[in-house]
Design an enzyme around this catalytic site. Structure first.
Site, PDB file in Angstrom:
ATOM      1  N   HIS A  69       0.829  -1.202   0.000  1.00  0.00           N
ATOM      2  CA  HIS A  69       0.000   0.000   0.000  1.00  0.00           C
ATOM      3  C   HIS A  69       0.866   1.256   0.000  1.00  0.00           C
ATOM      4  CE1 HIS A  69       0.777  -1.115   4.197  1.00  0.00           C
ATOM      5  NE2 HIS A  69       0.778   0.179   4.445  1.00  0.00           N
ATOM      6  N   GLY A  70       0.234   2.351  -0.385  1.00  0.00           N
ATOM      7  CA  GLY A  70       0.910   3.635  -0.406  1.00  0.00           C
ATOM      8  C   GLY A  70      -0.063   4.751  -0.693  1.00  0.00           C
TER       9      GLY A  70
END
Length: 153
Positions: A67-68
């Site tokens: 994720h980011g």
């Protein structure tokens, strides 16, 4: 909000072709880009790799949730991929990863981003769900399983 509010059928990869972390991340990015074609692939990859350097998003039990956050996205986006063979993702338990959810959020979106991560982790911590996802072959069947298990945040 439900997982299916941010996961589209065409963002599901029933069998990942990649054999290493970078290749899998590229496939999952491409799956997100099915519905968010304006996202910069290189910037997306850079953000994910920076997050991976902090510690693997392979959480164990054959699960990874890379994720980011990106500036040029307005709302959460998600892709799902499965590797029957398993990928070395430097997971906490040292085991190969078979099920991947890639989550990307707007830069200024912390609360919803964290709730989405928690929701995905809860879904995949269920051994029965993992087994069901391992047995089906089509993106529609994967989508259907997630839909059956999806609950409100």
């Amino acid at each position: 909000m439900k997982i299916l509010d941010i996961l589209a059928v065409d963002s599901i990869v029933p069998e990942l072709k990649g054999r290493n972390k970078n290749q899998v991340l590229e496939e999952l990015i491409d799956a997100v880009k099915q519905n968010k074609p304006y996202l910069d692939r290189d910037q997306f990859m850079k953000v994910l790799l920076e997050r991976e350097r902090l510690g693997s998003t392979g959480i164990g039990d054959g699960i990874a949730i890379p994720h980011g956050k990106l500036n040029d996205i307005k709302d959460l986006a998600l892709s799902f991929g499965r590797s029957t063979e398993g990928i070395d993702f430097e997971s906490m338990d040292g085991k190969p990863v078979h099920l991947f959810f890639l989550l990307v959020a707007p830069e200024a979106c912390a609360g919803v981003h964290l709730r989405a991560l928690a929701k995905i982790a809860r879904l995949l911590k269920n051994g029965t769900v993992r087994k069901r996802l391992a047995k089906v072959d089509s993106r529609e069947d994967i989508f259907s399983i997630i839909q059956q298990e999806d609950e409100d945040f």
